[in-house]
Design a protein around this motif. Structure first.
Motif, short mmCIF file in Angstrom:
data_model
loop_
_atom_site.label_atom_id
_atom_site.label_comp_id
_atom_site.label_asym_id
_atom_site.label_seq_id
_atom_site.Cartn_x
_atom_site.Cartn_y
_atom_site.Cartn_z
N ARG A 1 47.21 27.07 -8.32
CA ARG A 1 47.63 28.20 -9.15
C ARG A 1 47.26 27.98 -10.62
N GLN A 2 47.48 26.76 -11.10
CA GLN A 2 47.16 26.46 -12.49
C GLN A 2 45.65 26.52 -12.75
N VAL A 3 44.87 26.05 -11.76
CA VAL A 3 43.41 26.13 -11.90
C VAL A 3 42.99 27.59 -11.98
N GLY A 4 43.58 28.42 -11.14
CA GLY A 4 43.24 29.83 -11.16
C GLY A 4 43.57 30.49 -12.48
N GLN B 1 51.57 23.29 -26.91
CA GLN B 1 52.40 22.24 -26.33
C GLN B 1 53.16 22.78 -25.12
N ALA B 2 53.67 24.00 -25.23
CA ALA B 2 54.38 24.60 -24.11
C ALA B 2 53.45 24.81 -22.92
N ALA B 3 52.22 25.25 -23.20
CA ALA B 3 51.25 25.48 -22.12
C ALA B 3 50.88 24.18 -21.43
N ALA B 4 50.67 23.12 -22.23
CA ALA B 4 50.32 21.82 -21.64
C ALA B 4 51.47 21.29 -20.79
N GLY C 1 54.03 20.55 -15.32
CA GLY C 1 55.29 20.74 -14.64
C GLY C 1 56.45 20.07 -15.36
N ASP C 2 56.30 19.81 -16.66
CA ASP C 2 57.34 19.15 -17.46
C ASP C 2 58.22 20.22 -18.08
N GLN C 3 59.23 20.65 -17.33
CA GLN C 3 60.06 21.77 -17.78
C GLN C 3 60.88 21.46 -19.04
N PRO C 4 61.46 20.24 -19.18
CA PRO C 4 62.21 19.97 -20.42
C PRO C 4 61.33 20.08 -21.68
#
Length: 1014
Positions: A964-967, A788-791, A796-799
């Motif tokens: 960056r996320q794709v990489g 869940q944290a990775a998703a 970009g959902d920091q909360p």
């Protein structure tokens, strides 16, 4: 005729794989111009119409013209050519030019198609035949014969003409009701079709085609033809019938209901539907179904129907001599009546006895009897049994017929003898039923007729014992409590101690009753504490030692066990000695004195077997298996459990407390070790076993169901298991772990956390005994929190990311607390607990981003004690961590080893996740391209300009990923991602990322996104 609604419409066809293969093969031959006829036989309700419907959909989908006609049960003369008229009806209004031309060219079809003008020789009003006009009669017959021939030629001709244009399939249903004209026309067609694209399929009830049935001769003639194929639809197997029940059910059904429907229906789908409609285990036969079954018997003679009533009362196969004795029918009349019933397929002969072809038909006939008839016939059977020599089952039969004929005085002693026999034969469930029936009629029998040495207290004691050994612990407690209530102040001390001990044993096998069990065994001990050593005192001490060990009173348990051994040896009570030795072995195991423990347990097993104390023997084997399992010696534990399972089956104690425990533990160890059984080998309990025990076995098999990707079944089982958590906390533990893993594989990470925590909260109510379970549950919940944290991080959902990380950190603290404060049986955390702790620590290391490869390596090593599947899961995560750390070579080795395990076990979710990782990291896997190929990649156009790597990049861009996320996901640099995107846009003629994605969708180069990658 009353029509019963078909509940099964719209559900997938269950089983029938071989039959459908043969029918489709026949159609394939017809498509090639090899015409043929298929005779489809099967009992009423076995599914002939359903199979034909499936075949019709298949052939219609391939362009065939499907014509269907049905015969009707019209007893007065019948309707000539009825199925052909129905089948050909649509041809009269067809718009296809070929069909229209074919019909118009054959006016002889007028007898089948009213819109076609009949020719002069096929008038429907033929001249009546009278004896006074022989010439006219001869001419009429000639015209009739000629007209019939013209009709037959027209039918064949129109089918052949249409078949030149498209394949034709002609279904003729219920041929057993066909009139003579229909049979003749079918014979004509079957003998003349050769090279047409035509398939004729005629169905009939095999049970209705008796020796003198008019269809029998035609069937004998047709089966000799090379173009004719026979296909028989047999009843569904128990496994297929169970699948059919589950497919029909609108909601979860209890295992007892499913087993009842499967057993009573004997694999007949129609019977399944009707029984399921009544949806009550053991209920009377549904009225609609009874009417359908009894309608078959109306054509039989009065003598045949009387014989059927007599056989229905027996409830089993009946010999000829017994029928002659009970029925009161003369010998010759009896022979004819039996011959008639056998020829009409109502009765079958098995081992020289007559029995109903289907058990539900027996139920229907029996249910139709008048009360007086039943009593008289049961009394006649009881009288005959008392006159015949005794043999196996003699007393059970006598008890049954005496009860049904209201002869309680004869029934009571017969029931007690039957219970003794059932116990000797290793059938505690049957013994329980006999004792319960004896209790029911105890007060209806005069006291002077009660068997000597038997009273109600003894019956209650035996009922409690048999209930406990046949898988019904709750009833065992209920009967034991009733027995205690029967005690009086002046009751014999020895007997009172036995009664309290029985209650303590029964309570000890029920969750949440341990305090009451301690109190009960305390009452028993108070009664014999000051007495001399004896059998009762030895058993009370042995039971007291076992119960006190269970509540952590080690010193008291040790003293009681040692005293029990001494008393038992002094009095020759080997069973009690063995029981006490088991407790001593368990105490040694708790103290990490493993060698001593196993010596004690093996000695206990031997002594119990010599003493013919099977329940004690099973307890010894269960404790021995636990000892090996706790130390991670999985193979030895599985072998011991199998020995125990075999002994339980041999002694009729399969579903006793220890029989069940070993069966459940072995199944779980087979899951860990990678020796996954088939679904049919998971050991589902039979009818009569407590629903709580049935749930325990279901829960034990649930991890395999989830790991094989059978998500719909797993979700259904989770709902069914929820009501049984309190009765058996181990069921809750298994459901929580499997439910959390199910949600994880489905990408529902909050549910993965919630399900594990719900069970952890539930188990805390039971105290420290279940605290260790939080290590495994916490590890599963942590997997959800990390994902869940990775998703959230990718979106970009920091909360949400912060919340998930905080949840994971809290879960890790709970796991660590459980590891420190839990109560391992051997005093310290065993290999399994250490492995799950290592997995939790490794999983938590990825909460903030990249996971620690060293921690995942430690988890892989920790599960190396033999937990093959869980080790493969850890290898997958280890590979991810290694790739993120820039160690592709080591990652490739882990990926390949994990993939080999997942492929061998057919663990589809894990296998697919590993393959996804391999594709992203460009790791070659043996057979991956051949097996997954186009199925694993997005749909592509014929000319695909994108490379696999470019498509992988574009897939993630379509999901909203940054470069960056794709990489990070593909283990390549951000700059490399930019290069790939530039090439993709150039190939597709796009100027922006979003435009490239849209073009790829339009051209079929990219599949629609389904969510985050695993």
């Amino acid at each position: 005729m009353h029509l019963v609604p078909r509940l099964g419409s719209g559900i997938p066809l269950v089983a029938r794989v071989d039959e459908m293969r043969r029918l489709r093969a026949a159609f394939s031959r017809a498509e090639r111009g090899e015409a043929g006829t298929v005779l489809l036989a099967g009992d009423a309700g076995v599914g002939k119409t359903r199979v034909l419907a499936e075949l019709g959909e298949h052939t219609g989908g391939r362009g065939a013209l499907v014509l269907t006609g049905r015969c009707l049960d019209v007893r007065e003369g019948g309707l000539p050519y009825l199925p052909f008229a129905e089948a050909f009806g649509p041809l009269a209004t067809a718009e296809d030019p070929v069909v229209v031309e074919a019909v118009r060219a054959r006016p002889a079809l007028g007898r089948l198609l009213p819109t076609v003008q009949p020719g002069p020789l096929v008038s429907s009003e033929l001249v009546p035949v009278t004896s006074s006009e022989p010439e006219m009669a001869h001419r009429a017959r000639s015209e009739q014969d000629l007209g019939q021939l013209q009709l037959f030629d027209a039918v064949l001709g129109v089918l052949a003409r249409i078949a030149e244009h498209r394949p034709v399939v002609l279904f003729l249903e219920d041929l057993h009701w066909a009139d003579g004209s229909t049979r003749n026309l079918l014979s004509f067609l079957a003998t003349r079709i050769r090279a047409q694209r035509l398939l004729i399929v005629a169905s009939y009830r095999g049970e209705d085609v008796h020796r003198r049935h008019p269809l029998r001769g035609l069937l004998v003639e047709l089966v000799r033809l090379p173009t004719v194929t026979q296909v028989e639809l047999r009843p569904l197997s128990p496994t297929d019938a169970r699948a059919f029940v589950e497919a029909l059910a609108e909601g979860p059904l209890s295992p007892e209901t499913i087993a009842s429907v499967v057993e009573r229906s004997e694999g007949n789908p129609f019977f399944v539907e009707e029984l399921l409609a009544s949806c009550a285990e053991g209920s009377d036969l549904p009225a609609e179904l009874a009417e359908v079954l009894l309608a078959r018997l109306e054509r039989l003679s009065p003598d045949a129907r009387r014989v059927l009533r007599v056989i229905s009362v027996a409830g089993e196969g009946v010999s000829h001599a017994a029928l002659a004795d009970v029925s009161g029918i003369g010998e010759n009349e009896l022979d004819e009546a039996l011959r008639e019933a056998v020829q009409h397929h109502v009765l079958v002969v098995e081992d020289g006895s007559y029995t109903f072809r289907h058990a539900l038909l027996q139920e229907a006939v029996y249910g139709d009897l008048l009360p007086g008839e039943r009593i008289r016939m049961h009394a006649a059977y009881a009288a005959r049994i008392m006159r015949t020599p005794q043999g196996r089952g003699h007393d059970a039969k006598l008890a049954y017929h005496s009860l049904q004929s209201r002869d309680m005085t004869t029934a009571l002693p017969a029931l007690l003898r039957a219970a003794d026999e059932a116990e000797r034969l290793g059938a505690p469930g049957a013994a329980l039923r006999h004792v319960e029936q004896a209790l029911e009629i105890w007060h209806a029998v005069p006291e002077s007729s009660h068997p000597e040495g038997v009273d109600e207290l003894r019956l209650l004691h035996e009922a409690s014992y048999f209930a406990g050994t046949s898988g019904e612990p709750e009833r065992a407690v209920a009967y034991a409590r009733s027995a205690v209530q029967e005690l009086r102040p002046d009751s014999d001390v020895d007997r009172a101690a036995k009664t309290w001990r029985r209650l303590a044993e029964a309570l000890n096998n029920v969750e949440g009753a341990i305090d009451e069990a301690v109190a009960a065994i305390g009452r028993a001990w108070d009664l014999v504490a000051e007495s001399e050593p004896g059998r009762t005192r030895s058993w009370v001490l042995a039971t007291r030692a076992a119960i006190l060990r269970g509540v952590g009173r080690r010193e008291d348990a040790l003293q009681s066990a040692r005293t029990a051994v001494a008393d038992a040896r002094a009095t020759g009570t080997a069973g009690a000695e063995a029981s006490a030795l088991i407790t001593l072995g368990g105490l040694a195991d708790n103290a990490a004195e493993f060698e001593e423990a196993r010596v004690r347990l093996l000695e206990a097993e031997r002594k119990a077997r010599e003493a013919d104390a099977p329940n004690v023997e099973l307890r010894a084997l269960c404790f021995l298996g636990n000892s090996y399992e706790d130390q991670g010696e999985i193979d030895r534990a599985i072998m011991v459990y199998q020995r125990g399972i075999t002994r339980a089956e041999e002694t009729g104690l399969t579903w006793s407390a220890y029989g069940l425990e070993m069966r459940s533990r072995q199944l779980q160890l087979r899951y860990f070790s990678g020796d996954w059984p088939t679904e049919s080998a998971t050991g589902a309990p039979a009818r009569g076993v407590s629903s709580a025990l049935a749930a325990r076995m279901t829960a034990s098999s649930l991890p395999i169901v989830v790991s094989r990707g059978r998500f719909a079944m797993a979700a259904k089982l989770l709902v069914e298991l929820r009501p049984h958590w309190r009765a058996e906390p181990l069921t809750a533990l298994a459901a929580g772990a499997a439910g959390s893993e199910l949600a994880y594989w489905q990408g529902d990470y909050p549910a993965a956390i919630r399900r594990a925590e719900e069970v952890s909260d539930f188990l805390r109510v039971f105290g420290l005994d279940y605290l260790l379970s939080e290590i495994r549950l916490g590890a599963h919940a942590l997997a959800g929190a990390v994902a869940q944290a990775a998703a959230a991080r990718l979106r970009g959902d920091q909360p949400e990311e912060r919340d998930a990380v905080a949840t994971g950190e809290r879960l890790l603290e709970q796991v660590r607390y459980a590891a420190v404060n839990g109560r391992p049986r051997a005093g310290k955390l065993g290999p399994e607990g250490r492995a799950w702790l290592a997995r939790a620590e490794a999983m938590a290391s990825g909460l903030g981003g990249k996971a620690d490869p060293a921690r995942w390596e430690a988890a892989v090593e920790a599960f190396g004690y033999g937990a093959v599947y869980e080790q493969a899961v850890c290898r997958w995560h280890h590979a991810e961590a290694l790739l993120a750390a820039g160690e592709p070579a080591r990652a490739a080795r882990e990926v390949r080893e994990a993939h080999e395990v997942a492929e061998r076990l057919r663990a589809l979710p894990l296998r697919d996740a590993i393959r996804s990782l391999a594709r992203r990291a460009r790791i070659d896997l043996p057979g991956l391209t051949e097996e997954t190929g186009a199925a694993a990649e997005p749909a592509q156009s014929r000319v695909d300009p994108l490379t696999d790597r470019e498509r992988a990049v574009l897939e993630r861009v379509a999901l909203g990923r940054t470069n960056r996320q794709v990489g990070e996901e593909l283990y390549i640099s951000e700059k490399t991602v930019s290069v790939h995107l530039s090439r993709v846009m150039a190939k597709l003629g796009a100027t922006r990322r979003a435009e490239a994605v849209a073009i790829a969708y339009d051209r079929g180069l990219l599949a629609k996104p389904s969510g985050a990658a695993v």
